[in-house]
Design a protein around this motif. Sequence first.
Motif, PDB file in Angstrom:
ATOM      1  N   ALA A 143       0.832  -1.218   0.000  1.00  0.00           N
ATOM      2  CA  ALA A 143       0.000   0.000   0.000  1.00  0.00           C
ATOM      3  C   ALA A 143       0.857   1.255   0.000  1.00  0.00           C
ATOM      4  N   THR A 144       1.867   1.277  -0.882  1.00  0.00           N
ATOM      5  CA  THR A 144       2.634   2.495  -1.093  1.00  0.00           C
ATOM      6  C   THR A 144       1.836   3.406  -2.028  1.00  0.00           C
ATOM      7  N   LYS A 145       2.283   4.649  -2.168  1.00  0.00           N
ATOM      8  CA  LYS A 145       1.596   5.559  -3.096  1.00  0.00           C
ATOM      9  C   LYS A 145       1.584   4.974  -4.514  1.00  0.00           C
ATOM     10  N   ALA A 146       2.708   4.380  -4.918  1.00  0.00           N
ATOM     11  CA  ALA A 146       2.775   3.770  -6.244  1.00  0.00           C
ATOM     12  C   ALA A 146       1.944   2.495  -6.328  1.00  0.00           C
ATOM     13  N   GLY A 147       1.717   1.870  -5.176  1.00  0.00           N
ATOM     14  CA  GLY A 147       0.935   0.638  -5.158  1.00  0.00           C
ATOM     15  C   GLY A 147      -0.556   0.856  -5.365  1.00  0.00           C
ATOM     16  N   LEU A 148      -1.054   2.049  -4.985  1.00  0.00           N
ATOM     17  CA  LEU A 148      -2.503   2.297  -5.056  1.00  0.00           C
ATOM     18  C   LEU A 148      -3.072   2.163  -6.466  1.00  0.00           C
ATOM     19  N   PRO A 149      -2.507   2.839  -7.492  1.00  0.00           N
ATOM     20  CA  PRO A 149      -3.048   2.658  -8.837  1.00  0.00           C
ATOM     21  C   PRO A 149      -2.839   1.233  -9.367  1.00  0.00           C
ATOM     22  N   GLU A 341       5.970   2.398   7.318  1.00  0.00           N
ATOM     23  CA  GLU A 341       5.818   2.020   5.905  1.00  0.00           C
ATOM     24  C   GLU A 341       7.182   1.965   5.224  1.00  0.00           C
ATOM     25  N   ASP A 342       7.993   3.003   5.442  1.00  0.00           N
ATOM     26  CA  ASP A 342       9.326   3.042   4.835  1.00  0.00           C
ATOM     27  C   ASP A 342      10.174   1.857   5.295  1.00  0.00           C
ATOM     28  N   GLU A 343      10.143   1.594   6.595  1.00  0.00           N
ATOM     29  CA  GLU A 343      10.917   0.476   7.143  1.00  0.00           C
ATOM     30  C   GLU A 343      10.398  -0.863   6.629  1.00  0.00           C
ATOM     31  N   GLY A 344       9.071  -0.967   6.516  1.00  0.00           N
ATOM     32  CA  GLY A 344       8.472  -2.209   6.040  1.00  0.00           C
ATOM     33  C   GLY A 344       8.927  -2.551   4.638  1.00  0.00           C
ATOM     34  N   VAL A 345       8.920  -1.557   3.767  1.00  0.00           N
ATOM     35  CA  VAL A 345       9.389  -1.770   2.389  1.00  0.00           C
ATOM     36  C   VAL A 345      10.864  -2.139   2.405  1.00  0.00           C
TER      37      VAL A 345
END
Length: 373
Positions: A143-149, A341-345
């Motif tokens: 669910a990153t910003k790039a993941g949404l689309p 979120e950053d750490e998770g990625v």
Amino acid sequence: MSTPTAQLVADGVSIWLDDLSRQRIISGNLADLIATRNVSGVTTNPTIFAGALSKGEAYEGQVAVLAGKGATADEAIFEITTDDVRAASDVFRPVYDETKGVDGRVSIEVSPDLAHDTEATIAQAKDLAARVDRPNVLIKIPATKAGLPAITEVIGSGISVNVTLIFSLERYAEVIDAYLAGLEQAAAAGHDLADIHSVASFFVSRVDTEVDKRLTVLGGDAEKLKSRSGVENARLAYELFEQKFAEQRAQDLVAKGANVQRPLWASTGVKDPALPDTLYVTELDAPGTVNTMPEKTLEATFDHAVVEGDQVTGRYAEAHAYFDSLRDAGVDFADVTQVLEDEGVEKFIASWHELQETVANALEAAKAAESAR
């Protein structure tokens, strides 16, 4: 006498195992967990596969064949992991059929290296779905910003999705909107909406770890707020789930046969030994949810969890008050969730690279063994 895991299922909770290996499949362990522990699905991630392959004799034969074909590490990873997910999907097929597609699900994740690349995520998600070729697979997209689309496009193609790495309510709202947009695209393309399923993986224990670290620094009365943020955040996520799927947009899609996107509680292994080892199971008992558990948490739940029914609905005011107190204490929760979120990625990328190294070394060893014959 009913077991705690059976009680959870009776409350409307689906229990998914957060682990997969070929040894689990071929030994019958996975089938046994379905029969004895009420397990109705499996989630995977790069860390899980790295662990499985690093100590998995069950993979030696396939690695030797792939080495003989000159496969790269990435090609071997996709061959091996999609084979495992396909086999696990077959083990869960009766559950999938019995629940009309709600459960019996097996998740496989797109490469974390693509977490900030929308088009590459879409392409790999479609490729994974085609390679596994089972109706009960879920493709995991972060669910990153790039993941949404990417979520919207993949759902719109008729592929079921597990949205992972959700920490904040703001991002969760965007995830739900991305799912609904995908359903609208799927309907326009002529897909049967009833065949499309999705879960939204809301992480729990990592929230406590980060917030508690900050509360320790603040000290004093702030420390009284420890070990609650993960559960209270998840409760507010469930409130948001109820609100969003009660809105007209969602209801119009449900009327066309669409499924709601179920909340999934992820990261449910307790990291603080001072806390009850079933905390993120018993405190997040709510209808229509999924709890994906590491085996240690699953066994603890089966052995001694005290299941007391729904612990989420009706407790929203208490959760909102908690976050007011957290803010007043000086914790910037928006910063907490962005850090997570950053750490998770980053952690999943590190595990992916570890997996690549493990497989590359295994391929080289297989080639050397063949040359020595």
